[in-house]
Design an enzyme around this catalytic site. Structure first.
Site, short mmCIF file in Angstrom:
data_model
loop_
_atom_site.label_atom_id
_atom_site.label_comp_id
_atom_site.label_asym_id
_atom_site.label_seq_id
_atom_site.Cartn_x
_atom_site.Cartn_y
_atom_site.Cartn_z
N ASP A 1 -69.09 -21.51 -2.73
CA ASP A 1 -67.73 -20.89 -2.23
C ASP A 1 -67.40 -21.56 -1.05
O ASP A 1 -66.20 -21.77 -0.73
CB ASP A 1 -67.83 -19.60 -2.40
CG ASP A 1 -67.92 -18.99 -3.76
OD1 ASP A 1 -67.27 -19.40 -4.77
OD2 ASP A 1 -68.55 -17.64 -4.01
N ASP B 1 -70.32 -8.10 4.60
CA ASP B 1 -70.23 -9.15 5.34
C ASP B 1 -68.87 -9.56 5.73
O ASP B 1 -68.62 -9.82 7.10
CB ASP B 1 -70.80 -10.32 4.59
CG ASP B 1 -72.27 -10.27 4.29
OD1 ASP B 1 -73.14 -10.21 5.25
OD2 ASP B 1 -72.74 -10.75 3.03
N ARG C 1 -61.17 -19.86 -6.12
CA ARG C 1 -61.28 -20.23 -4.68
C ARG C 1 -60.13 -21.07 -3.95
O ARG C 1 -59.75 -20.76 -2.93
CB ARG C 1 -62.58 -20.92 -4.44
CG ARG C 1 -63.84 -20.17 -4.78
CD ARG C 1 -63.58 -18.60 -3.97
NE ARG C 1 -64.92 -18.05 -4.27
CZ ARG C 1 -64.77 -16.57 -4.71
NH1 ARG C 1 -63.60 -15.95 -4.80
NH2 ARG C 1 -65.81 -15.96 -4.82
N SER D 1 -75.74 -9.22 -6.49
CA SER D 1 -74.75 -10.01 -6.11
C SER D 1 -73.65 -10.26 -7.10
O SER D 1 -73.70 -10.80 -8.05
CB SER D 1 -74.99 -11.04 -5.15
OG SER D 1 -73.80 -11.88 -4.92
#
Ligand code: ARG
Length: 401
Positions: free
Chosen positions: A126, A16, A97, A177
């Site tokens: 996120d 991605d 993050r 994932s």
């Protein structure tokens, strides 16, 4: 159309974020993409990742080691806050993050970029954390979010990438994932999407199964100063070493696996598997030391604020005013959190077996003892209870009439 000229992209090396590079250039007219990959102790080889971004068309590819600030400025405050989202998830991903966002903003300024970008989809937490953190730190910066907007399926994304020389994920890619850093791993998707399906052993990597964990219990001692863990078994360790040691000890004994249904910011319930051995161990020990060193009313107030702290961090409000205000409260309380906690690790459990504090223990043996050294004034209890129970007696008497 040129949404931006020079963009700093948060880069992980996955399909991605790799596809984001040609996509930003071809579809959105970005002239230069600068890729930034953060080392958060995930153990990936970062040099191949750095090169991958160049191969995908990045003009520059930067790797930043953020491990030390990650632990010192993000994990340790979370330990002081006993932060457990919905009472269970220690925020291993969420804590990373705001740090990545902060570094991206700095880089954007250093490189004269007019935007930053990330490859988060529109379904997760996120994106919220990145977007809000960046807006707080650099309101002037645009945030480009191609993966949220391109509407391509996984297969379409892969074949788009192939057109630009981005290799399809090698071999039979894991159906899961996974996000990982030094604080732990989160595992989603694949068979785990059925909340009734037990997590297969293959999803775990840093904790041993109960079966494989040693039969013998291991006693350990964790030392705290001002609420921060500073030593394990008497050995003083810097924050990064300390987390690594805690991971190793707890992981070996199979402590720190979590299997929950979690409420995302965007309203979705998701099934999440985590393994966060060290972080969970340190929070558990820290809570225990607080129970010895904090006054009852402070403790109760802190427990309520801790839930709010965890919500704020989960929901992407790290740089917000309430988080800052709660931090001041927490920091003040932590001046009293000094001492040692003893635990026994065995077969998936971390059992508290002792706690002590030289300077800050509020446990008063002369009050607590049932032995002959008892100093508590038993007679005072009667007067106290007379007044304490007065409203109840008045109310009950009325009801009897
Ligand atoms: N549910 C966790 C969180 O919101 C983990 C998210 C993992 N992120 C990812 N991009 N796989 O913090």
């Amino acid at each position: 159309m040129g949404r931006a000229k020079r963009v700093v992209l948060a880069y992980s090396g996955g399909v991605d974020t790799s596809v984001c590079i040609p996509y930003l250039k071809k579809e959105w007219g970005v002239e230069e993409v600068i890729a930034f990959a953060a080392d958060l102790g995930q153990g990936d080889e970062l040099e191949p990742i750095r090169k991958k971004a160049i191969a995908a068309g990045a003009v520059e590819s930067i790797v930043g080691n953020l491990i030390d600030p990650f632990i010192r400025e993000f994990a340790f405050p979370a330990i002081r806050a006993n932060a457990l989202y919905e009472g269970r998830y220690p925020l291993s991903t969420a804590l990373a993050r705001p740090l990545i966002a902060k570094r991206m903003v700095e880089l954007a300024r250093e490189c004269n970029a007019d935007a930053v970008a990330h490859g988060c989809t529109g379904k997760g937490n996120d994106q919220v954390r990145f977007d809000v953190a960046i807006a707080a730190l650099a309101p002037e910066l645009k945030v480009l979010t191609p993966a949220r907007e391109w509407g391509m399926s996984r297969e379409e994304t892969i074949s788009y990438g192939e057109r630009f020389g981005i290799p399809a994920p090698v071999s039979k890619k894991s159906p899961y994932s996974i996000d990982l850093n030094l604080l732990g791993r989160s595992i989603e998707a694949g068979a785990l999407e059925d909340p009734m399906v037990a997590p297969p052993e293959e999803v775990f990597a840093i904790t041993s199964s109960i079966d494989k964990a040693p039969n013998d219990a291991e006693e350990i001692e964790i030392t705290f100063q001002d609420g921060n863990p500073t030593a394990i078994n008497g050995q003083v360790l810097d924050p990064v070493e300390l987390i690594m040691k805690a991971n190793e000890l707890a992981g070996k004994h199979g402590f720190g696996r979590i299997d929950i249904i979690e409420n995302r910011v965007v309203g979705i319930k998701s099934r999440e598997i985590y393994e966060t051995p060290g972080l969970l161990l340190l929070i558990k020990a820290h809570q225990e030391l607080e129970s010895l060193t904090l006054a009852a009313d402070v403790l109760r107030t802190k427990r309520k604020l801790e839930m709010q702290w965890a919500d704020l961090v989960y929901q992407g409000l790290w740089f917000g005013p309430l988080k800052e205000a709660i931090d001041s409260f927490i920091d003040r309380t932590q001046l009293n959190v000094n001492g040692v906690v003893k635990l026994s690790l065995c077969k998936g459990n971390a059992t508290i077996i002792g706690r002590g504090s030289l300077d800050n223990s509020l446990y008063d043996p002369s009050m607590a003892t049932y032995g002959k050294d008892d100093q508590f004034d038993h007679m005072s209890a009667a007067g106290f209870i007379y007044i304490w129970g007065l409203p109840v007696r008045i109310w009950a008497a009325l009801k009897r009439n």
